[in-house]
Scaffold this motif. Structure first.
Motif, mmCIF file in Angstrom:
data_model
loop_
_atom_site.group_PDB
_atom_site.id
_atom_site.type_symbol
_atom_site.label_atom_id
_atom_site.label_comp_id
_atom_site.label_asym_id
_atom_site.label_seq_id
_atom_site.Cartn_x
_atom_site.Cartn_y
_atom_site.Cartn_z
ATOM 1 N N SER A 512 0.832 -1.207 0.000
ATOM 2 C CA SER A 512 0.000 0.000 0.000
ATOM 3 C C SER A 512 0.868 1.260 0.000
ATOM 4 C CB SER A 512 -0.937 -0.004 1.210
ATOM 5 O OG SER A 512 -0.205 0.049 2.421
ATOM 6 N N VAL A 513 2.024 1.194 0.666
ATOM 7 C CA VAL A 513 2.951 2.322 0.665
ATOM 8 C C VAL A 513 3.566 2.510 -0.720
ATOM 9 C CG1 VAL A 513 5.194 3.101 1.527
ATOM 10 C CG2 VAL A 513 3.473 2.273 3.129
ATOM 11 N N LEU A 514 3.940 1.392 -1.359
ATOM 12 C CA LEU A 514 4.521 1.475 -2.706
ATOM 13 C C LEU A 514 3.534 2.031 -3.712
ATOM 14 C CD1 LEU A 514 6.464 -1.924 -2.797
ATOM 15 C CD2 LEU A 514 7.439 0.373 -2.632
ATOM 16 N N ILE A 515 2.254 1.700 -3.541
ATOM 17 C CA ILE A 515 1.226 2.266 -4.428
ATOM 18 C C ILE A 515 1.141 3.771 -4.240
ATOM 19 C CG2 ILE A 515 -1.274 2.372 -4.800
ATOM 20 C CD1 ILE A 515 -1.351 -0.650 -4.319
ATOM 21 N N SER A 516 1.289 4.222 -2.990
ATOM 22 C CA SER A 516 1.285 5.668 -2.737
ATOM 23 C C SER A 516 2.477 6.348 -3.390
ATOM 24 C CB SER A 516 1.307 5.938 -1.227
ATOM 25 O OG SER A 516 0.172 5.405 -0.594
ATOM 26 N N VAL A 517 3.622 5.666 -3.393
ATOM 27 C CA VAL A 517 4.847 6.256 -3.943
ATOM 28 C C VAL A 517 4.802 6.311 -5.462
ATOM 29 C CG1 VAL A 517 7.344 5.943 -4.175
ATOM 30 C CG2 VAL A 517 6.245 5.580 -1.964
ATOM 31 N N ARG A 518 4.362 5.224 -6.085
ATOM 32 C CA ARG A 518 4.420 5.115 -7.542
ATOM 33 C C ARG A 518 3.076 5.256 -8.229
ATOM 34 N NH1 ARG A 518 9.601 5.676 -9.515
ATOM 35 N NH2 ARG A 518 11.079 4.534 -8.190
ATOM 36 N N GLY A 519 1.979 5.185 -7.470
ATOM 37 C CA GLY A 519 0.657 5.216 -8.101
ATOM 38 C C GLY A 519 0.252 6.601 -8.567
ATOM 39 N N SER A 520 -0.743 6.647 -9.451
ATOM 40 C CA SER A 520 -1.254 7.926 -9.957
ATOM 41 C C SER A 520 -2.242 8.515 -8.966
ATOM 42 C CB SER A 520 -1.937 7.713 -11.311
ATOM 43 O OG SER A 520 -3.033 6.826 -11.178
ATOM 44 N N ARG A 521 -2.386 9.840 -8.999
ATOM 45 C CA ARG A 521 -3.307 10.535 -8.102
ATOM 46 C C ARG A 521 -4.275 11.371 -8.925
ATOM 47 N NH1 ARG A 521 -1.469 10.622 -2.760
ATOM 48 N NH2 ARG A 521 0.621 9.724 -2.527
ATOM 49 N N GLY A 522 -5.465 11.471 -8.456
ATOM 50 C CA GLY A 522 -6.467 12.270 -9.155
ATOM 51 C C GLY A 522 -7.113 11.494 -10.283
ATOM 52 N N LYS A 523 -8.200 12.061 -10.852
ATOM 53 C CA LYS A 523 -8.919 11.412 -11.929
ATOM 54 C C LYS A 523 -8.263 11.731 -13.263
ATOM 55 C CE LYS A 523 -13.395 11.474 -9.579
ATOM 56 N NZ LYS A 523 -14.795 11.928 -9.664
ATOM 57 N N THR A 524 -8.151 10.704 -14.099
ATOM 58 C CA THR A 524 -7.610 10.941 -15.433
ATOM 59 C C THR A 524 -8.686 11.555 -16.321
ATOM 60 O OG1 THR A 524 -8.232 8.700 -16.070
ATOM 61 C CG2 THR A 524 -6.000 9.018 -15.240
ATOM 62 N N THR A 525 -8.272 12.426 -17.235
ATOM 63 C CA THR A 525 -9.219 13.095 -18.135
ATOM 64 C C THR A 525 -9.643 12.141 -19.232
ATOM 65 O OG1 THR A 525 -8.094 15.170 -17.706
ATOM 66 C CG2 THR A 525 -9.570 15.100 -19.613
ATOM 67 N N LYS A 526 -10.941 12.016 -19.399
ATOM 68 C CA LYS A 526 -11.459 11.116 -20.419
ATOM 69 C C LYS A 526 -11.359 11.755 -21.791
ATOM 70 C CE LYS A 526 -14.883 7.550 -19.612
ATOM 71 N NZ LYS A 526 -16.328 7.249 -19.551
ATOM 72 N N ALA A 527 -10.881 11.001 -22.772
ATOM 73 C CA ALA A 527 -10.794 11.511 -24.141
ATOM 74 C C ALA A 527 -12.200 11.698 -24.696
ATOM 75 C CB ALA A 527 -10.005 10.540 -25.006
ATOM 76 N N PRO A 528 -12.462 12.807 -25.393
ATOM 77 C CA PRO A 528 -13.804 13.049 -25.951
ATOM 78 C C PRO A 528 -14.154 12.003 -27.006
ATOM 79 C CG PRO A 528 -12.219 14.628 -26.810
ATOM 80 C CD PRO A 528 -11.521 13.887 -25.739
ATOM 81 N N GLU A 529 -15.387 11.532 -26.963
ATOM 82 C CA GLU A 529 -15.832 10.531 -27.923
ATOM 83 C C GLU A 529 -16.545 11.198 -29.099
ATOM 84 O OE1 GLU A 529 -18.158 7.487 -26.186
ATOM 85 O OE2 GLU A 529 -16.658 6.920 -24.691
ATOM 86 N N THR A 530 -16.227 10.700 -30.285
ATOM 87 C CA THR A 530 -16.888 11.213 -31.490
ATOM 88 C C THR A 530 -18.224 10.508 -31.665
ATOM 89 O OG1 THR A 530 -14.731 11.550 -32.494
ATOM 90 C CG2 THR A 530 -16.637 11.542 -33.971
ATOM 91 N N PRO A 531 -19.310 11.246 -31.853
ATOM 92 C CA PRO A 531 -20.614 10.610 -32.062
ATOM 93 C C PRO A 531 -20.572 9.651 -33.249
ATOM 94 C CG PRO A 531 -20.864 12.958 -31.733
ATOM 95 C CD PRO A 531 -19.404 12.708 -31.887
#
Length: 549
Positions: A512-531
């Protein structure tokens, strides 16, 4: 004009009646047996008589002496011609230098020196090969070294005196190749001394063979002194063997070793305090019970104990308070990023994730021996005006982390709450770790103890841990109790159960500590989808408009 005689018999002797060999004339020479291997010492003529008697009576007991595996060592070089004449026709090998015997070596000083040098050269090549493996599999390499390879020279050190300087090439390859391969960088002389300490003293168990050689020999000599005297006296009854004295000697030697290690540790910590206060504190924290379980555990994938090279090297750096490279300079929260911020920043949910993992591991332990184990039980509401407004958490629908029945008593309900803190946080910088543990336990008790006792009619146990894998007094008491209950239920030994529990907890905390050190934080931005209506199905990259005619 004595000769030393080493005889290697047939393996059938392992199943023979050893009592039968008392019929061999023991007045001819002094002899010693270890399973089907024998040694004897005496005058040349008497040695020949002993050999003839052994070859005559041995087959009656299923023992067939083999001259091709037998060596006669002549101490006096002037007696070589006489020895050849006396043992002519026997097929026994004669030597004036020495011979390997039971993994050790017997003979002249020059022969022993040459033998040890050859062995050390082979071990140097073994360590070099293991260093290459360690570049990709550092965890497996360290385990292979500490559980296997290093014991090859431990036996030799215990049986041959005055060879410490011959291990310098081995120490050089350990310090300059093996350790850098597993930790990912070169280490200073002080750091090498630190890693030479046992895991329970904050080290990695990579002992310096130059410094251990004489100590191992002296220890072995003192422990076997009673047996050596009996062999010299040719005592067959063992009436004068004193196992209690031997046991007392072993206990005393262990105490002396522990004292020497503590003194060495004190010197290292003192030196670190003048150069790197963080590493000095890290070494002290690494001595907590269970903190090094991940270093001694067999790397089994089925148990989740396997780490890749980045995880393992990051874990080593966290253990010693070293800087971890390749982490972002700034956190997504906007603050300057370092290990201390990484392990305390709540952005990304890593703090609660760590808390929940330790909570779930403890809940799984309890499910093996307790009833009605509930995660995040809701506390009963406070309805009496006399209890409202008191100290602690008075909120409606307040929750604790775990509740279980049967821990401290057959029908007694126990409620537990988990807290994990980072011991390097600025708040605890100048505080003793024991005081920090006590502070967090008292805070938990102020928040919930009164309410649990008065409203729930249950007992309360705070489970306080640190990110380095240590735990507070109440948590240790809790784990010991659960371990005893599991051991009684499964009929396993308590030591095995508590070791397994500590290992599982340590790995859960570490991951769990290693995930804190190397893991990503925050929400990733979703790529816009083409209709779909704008997609060109003939793969022409332009907007198509379909109209009906």
């Amino acid at each position: 004009s004595c000769g030393f005689f080493a005889e290697y018999g047939d393996s059938l002797f392992k199943y023979a009646n050893c009592q039968g060999f008392t019929s061999v004339n023991r007045d001819l020479c002094k002899q010693s047996w270890y399973a089907d291997d024998s040694t004897a010492i005496g005058e040349l003529v008497e040695m020949r008589k002993w050999w003839d008697e052994l070859t005559d009576k041995g087959p009656k007991y299923g023992y067939y002496p083999k001259p091709s595996k037998t060596v006669l060592i002549i101490k006096d070089h002037a007696k070589i011609a006489e020895a050849k004449h006396i043992f002519e026709g026997t097929g026994i090998k004669l030597s004036v230098e020495g011979e390997r015997h039971l993994g050790a070596v017997l003979g002249s000083d020059s022969f022993r020196q040459s033998y040890v040098k050859n062995k050390v050269s082979k071990w140097v090549r073994d360590v070099e090969q293991l260093s290459e493996i360690g570049k990709e599999e550092p965890q497996a390499a360290l385990f292979g070294y500490t559980k296997g390879l290093c014991h090859r020279w431990t036996f030799l050190q215990r049986t041959v005196p005055g060879i410490s300087d011959l291990f310098e090439p081995l120490e050089k390859v350990i310090a300059e190749k093996f350790i850098p391969a597993i930790v990912g960088n070169e280490v200073s002389e002080l750091q090498r001394d630190m890693m030479a300490l046992p895991v329970r003293f904050g080290g990695l168990g990579l002992a310096n063979p130059v410094k251990t050689a004489e100590r191992e020999y002296e220890t072995s000599r003192k422990v076997t002194e009673n047996l050596v005297d009996l062999i010299k006296q040719q005592d067959l009854t063992l009436e004068n063997y004193h196992p209690k004295s031997v046991k007392a000697c072993i206990a005393k030697l262990k105490e002396e070793k522990e004292s020497a290690l503590k003194q060495k540790l004190s010197v290292i910590v003192s030196q670190l305090k003048t150069t790197d206060m963080r590493s000095a504190r890290a070494l002290q924290l690494a001595q907590e019970k269970g903190c090094g379980a991940w270093l001694t555990a067999l790397p089994l994938a089925s148990m989740g104990y396997v780490m890749n090279k980045q995880e393992f090297r990051d874990s080593i750096k966290l253990r010693y308070g070293w800087k971890i490279a390749d982490i972002p300079s700034y956190c997504v929260c906007g603050e300057r990023n370092d290990i201390d911020h990484t392990l305390t920043c709540k952005t990304g949910g890593h703090v609660i994730f760590r808390h929940n993992k330790i909570r779930d591991v403890n809940a799984n332990f309890l499910r093996q021996v307790c009833h009605n184990v509930v995660v995040e039980p809701e506390l009963l509401p406070i309805e009496s005006a006399n209890l409202q407004g008191g100290q602690g958490n008075q909120a409606d629908k307040a929750r604790l982390d775990i509740s279980a029945t049967g821990l401290w008593g057959p029908f007694q309900k126990t409620m537990m709450d988990v807290r994990i803190f980072h011991p390097y946080a600025k708040t605890y910088k100048d505080q003793k770790i024991s005081d920090v543990y006590s502070r967090h336990e008292k805070e938990k008790q102020r928040s919930y103890l009164h309410r649990v006792l008065q409203i729930e009619k249950a007992s309360f146990t705070p489970l306080v841990y640190s990110t380095n894998g240590g735990m507070a007094k109440e948590a240790r008491r809790f784990h010991k109790k659960v371990a005893h209950m599991i051991a009684d239920k499964t009929r396993e030994s308590y030591s095995d159960v508590i070791n397994c529990m500590r290992t599982k907890l340590t790995f859960a905390m570490l991951r769990s500590v290693l995930i804190s050190v190397r893991g990503s934080r925050g929400k990733t931005t979703k790529a816009p989808e083409t209709p779909l209506s704008y997609v060109s199905f003939n793969l022409i990259p332009e907007i198509q408009q379909y109209e009906s005619y």
